[in-house]
Design an enzyme around this catalytic site. Structure first.
Site, PDB file in Angstrom:
ATOM      1  N   ASP A  71      70.515  13.327  -4.293  1.00 11.38           N
ATOM      2  CA  ASP A  71      69.163  13.504  -3.756  1.00 11.38           C
ATOM      3  C   ASP A  71      68.629  14.853  -4.214  1.00 11.38           C
ATOM      4  OD1 ASP A  71      69.229  11.153  -2.120  1.00 11.38           O
ATOM      5  OD2 ASP A  71      70.564  12.236  -0.782  1.00 11.38           O
ATOM      6  N   MET A  86      63.779  17.777  10.055  1.00 11.96           N
ATOM      7  CA  MET A  86      62.541  17.201   9.506  1.00 11.96           C
ATOM      8  C   MET A  86      61.350  17.414  10.449  1.00 11.96           C
ATOM      9  SD  MET A  86      64.199  13.773   7.838  1.00 11.96           S
ATOM     10  CE  MET A  86      65.553  13.572   8.982  1.00 11.96           C
ATOM     11  N   LYS A  96      64.220  11.561  -2.774  1.00  9.83           N
ATOM     12  CA  LYS A  96      62.807  11.415  -2.441  1.00  9.83           C
ATOM     13  C   LYS A  96      61.993  12.401  -3.256  1.00  9.83           C
ATOM     14  CE  LYS A  96      63.771  10.454   2.357  1.00  9.83           C
ATOM     15  NZ  LYS A  96      63.734  11.008   3.677  1.00  9.83           N
TER      16      LYS A  96
END
Ligand SMILES: C[S@@+](CC[C@H](N)C(=O)[O-])C[C@H]1O[C@@H](n2cnc3c(N)ncnc32)[C@H](O)[C@@H]1O
Length: 266
Positions: A35, A168, A56
């Site tokens: 990632d 997050m 992402k």
């Protein structure tokens, strides 16, 4: 002949904070699926393995979770030694269970190498232990990520001896701030935003429950950032600050190393 998959925790973003076993797995791998955020680019340099980016970008998945699961199965069925590298610890909001279950369903052997989670290491690097005798004897960890239409956060009711860590938290700051107030968290309770924690680029913003969202917007806090809520945050100002980090208010206008890397990859 079936290969195998090793899930490896990369640590919070400093290449020195991967485990010895994790580093050995990277050196032995035929292929590494990684990632973007949270994985130190240095960890991927000079390896013999083929590198496949599956992370992402700007909030979009470059591959769906199902596609990642299928890719891991396919690579292992080709007989390859695969490393699935994940930020922090694979078991902390890392979806390791979903990927490992997909392998188990196909009878593919796997191993999980734990990592240093940002959830504990970033606060600690900011001079904020999650527990401290006489201040906090427990902590709760929750995601502040919300999918469209999803409501609520798994934030426990206020308990002065429990530290809360939110991962997050950047996009949903207004919503979790309101949730904290509804659950009885005092407005003046300290909150720390730790960005790129446990790396040389660490930035910290100390605020309060009442001012958190507005302060984060003013300081232009960006991911990867986590939030620590509770009385332990006060220890940073009482002498536990040991890292040469920067106050996020003072560098709100400066691009970060992560921003620069993301641009270069785009
Ligand atoms: C999908 S979660 C994965 C967490 C990871 N498995 C772990 O154990 O650290 C990603 C979030 O972790 C947090 N995070 C990861 N690295 C961080 C760091 N170096 N400093 C602060 N927060 C970090 C941020 O909240 C980021 O949005």
């Amino acid at each position: 002949m079936k290969g195998m998959v090793r899930f490896v925790g990369a640590g919070p973003g400093d290449p020195d904070l991967i485990t010895v076993r994790g580093l050995r797995a990277l050196q032995e791998a035929d292929v590494i699926c990684y990632d973007a955020l949270g994985v130190a680019p240095e960890l991927l340099e000079g390896l013999r393995a083929e590198l496949i980016y599956v992370g992402k970008r700007c909030g979009r998945h470059s591959r769906s979770q199902e596609e990642i699961n299928a890719l891991l199965v396919e690579l292992a069925q080709r007989g390859l030694e695969v490393v699935r590298l994940k930020g922090g610890d694979p078991g902390v909001l890392g979806r390791v269970g979903e990927e490992a279950l997909a392998l188990a369903a196909e009878g593919i052997p796997f191993e999980i190498v734990p990592g240093v989670s940002s959830a504990t290491s970033a606060p600690l690097s900011a001079g904020i232990p999650l527990t401290h005798r006489g201040v906090a004897d427990s902590f709760a960890l929750a995601t502040a990520h919300r999918r469209k239409g999803e409501e609520g956060f798994s934030i426990p009711p206020y308990n002065e001896r429990t530290t809360v860590v939110l991962l997050m938290p950047v996009r949903t700051a207004r919503a979790w701030q309101a949730a904290l107030l509804r659950r009885g968290y005092p407005r003046e309770l300290p909150v720390a935003f730790v960005s790129r924690g446990a790396t040389p680029a660490q930035r910290v913003l100390v605020s309060t429950v009442g001012a958190a969202a507005a302060d984060a917007e003013a300081a232009r806090i960006t991911a990867p950032t986590l939030v620590v809520i509770g009385r332990v945050v006060g220890l940073r100002g009482r002498g536990l600050r040991w890292w040469n980090d920067r106050d996020a208010r003072e560098c709100a206008e400066e691009p970060t190393r992560v921003d620069v890397l993301a641009e270069a990859r785009a």
